[in-house]
Structures are given as C-alpha cells and as structure tokens.
Write a protein that holds these residues in place. Sequence first.
Motif, PDB file in Angstrom:
ATOM      1  N   ASN A   1       1.503   0.356  -4.845  1.00 48.25           N
ATOM      2  CA  ASN A   1       2.205  -0.765  -4.404  1.00 48.25           C
ATOM      3  C   ASN A   1       1.529  -1.559  -3.583  1.00 48.25           C
ATOM      4  O   ASN A   1       1.950  -2.895  -3.280  1.00 48.25           O
ATOM      5  CB  ASN A   1       3.760  -0.834  -4.103  1.00 48.25           C
ATOM      6  N   GLY A   2       0.413  -1.275  -2.757  1.00 53.58           N
ATOM      7  CA  GLY A   2      -0.151  -1.808  -1.644  1.00 53.58           C
ATOM      8  C   GLY A   2       0.461  -1.716  -0.418  1.00 53.58           C
ATOM      9  O   GLY A   2       0.193  -2.454   0.524  1.00 53.58           O
TER      10      GLY A   2
ATOM     11  N   TYR B   1      -2.480   3.640   1.749  1.00 53.61           N
ATOM     12  CA  TYR B   1      -1.538   2.514   0.676  1.00 53.61           C
ATOM     13  C   TYR B   1      -0.900   3.315  -0.310  1.00 53.61           C
ATOM     14  O   TYR B   1      -1.896   4.101  -0.693  1.00 53.61           O
ATOM     15  CB  TYR B   1      -2.533   1.431   0.126  1.00 53.61           C
TER      16      TYR B   1
END
Length: 195
Positions: free
Chosen positions: A54-55, A51
């Motif tokens: 920002n995910g 990831y």
Amino acid sequence: PLGELTFSMTDGIVSALDRIITTSDSSSRTSINMFQITAAVNSGISGGPVYNSNGEVIGIVSAKYSDSGVEGLGFAIPISDAKEIIEDLINNGYVTGRPQFGITGVTVTESDAERFSMPQGVYVYGVTEGSAADEAGIRQGDIITAVEGTDTPDMDTLNEVKNQYNAGDTITITIYRSGETLDLQLTLQEVRQED
C-alpha cells in the motif's frame, strides 16, 4: 546502493519477524529487534524505507548478513520501534530514555580471572562523579558480576542487560569488592545529548 545509484528500488518479502540481530563496531555490540527481508540490501542503503504493497513505510533497512555464499538476508527495524526514536530526535535532538551507569570499565577475561583470583565480570576503572554508579556506591576497582541476577561476564553483556531497562528504573547490581560480593541498588540515569 554503493553511494551512487540514487532512486533505486528492490522488492522481496518479509520472511521472518522478531529476529534479535546483534551488530557490532570497534567499541560495542548492540542487539536490536528486527524483521527479516529478502529484498537486496547493498552498501549505501541502510536507513532506507521498507514499504508494504500500500506504499506505507513498515520499517527502516538497517543490516544484512554478509558472508560468502549468502544472499537475501536483510534486516529492518519495524516502523513501530523506529517512530519513537524519530520523534525523540525531532523533538529533543537525542533519543530519550536510554540508560547509563556512568562507569568506564573493561572485561575481566577468564584467563585474567584465574591469574588474579577474581571473578569474571566488568572491572570498573572509572566512575563519573554524580552518575548513577556513583550514587549507588560503585567504586573504582569493583567488578560488576551481575545485573538483576543475570551474569555479566563481559562489557558487551553488561550493556545488553542494561539496555533492557529504561532511565529511571532501579535495578540490583552485584559487585565483587575486596573478596566480598555486594548487591547495590542503582537508579539508571538518562543518556543526554551532551553525554
């Protein structure tokens, strides 16, 4: 990690892009474009997501360099490369566009080449009926020495060069047959799920 530590997360940075990593198993070698990460990669977590802050998933953990005294050399397939494979698997059940010749072969080593007065390459000991190789005129006993002008001294190199092309591409295969060198045109066929 280790097959039992579920829901583990580690952190690190992307330390390099466009690393061509060669992985091998008992029967073949594969070269894949990956990016390098410093996050810990341990047995059991290949296939896990990488990831960004920002995910967003930016890659799939796929390999690590393992040797005594070596740490922090993990590798991931970029998500832009993985998405096409994922979509193929979901929609078709197999990865489309993967090329095949339709031969079984064995490497002619340097010592075999000297002993039998033949070139190094891939000795064809089987041709699948109706395959790309069959349609191109490749026969049992031929030695494949080059693809598109790139020498193929062994089976691993032959596969690496072949995998630079897609099913449907027409390429020039150089073979040695009974003392002659011939160039044949071969149109790659797709590896299907049942193949």
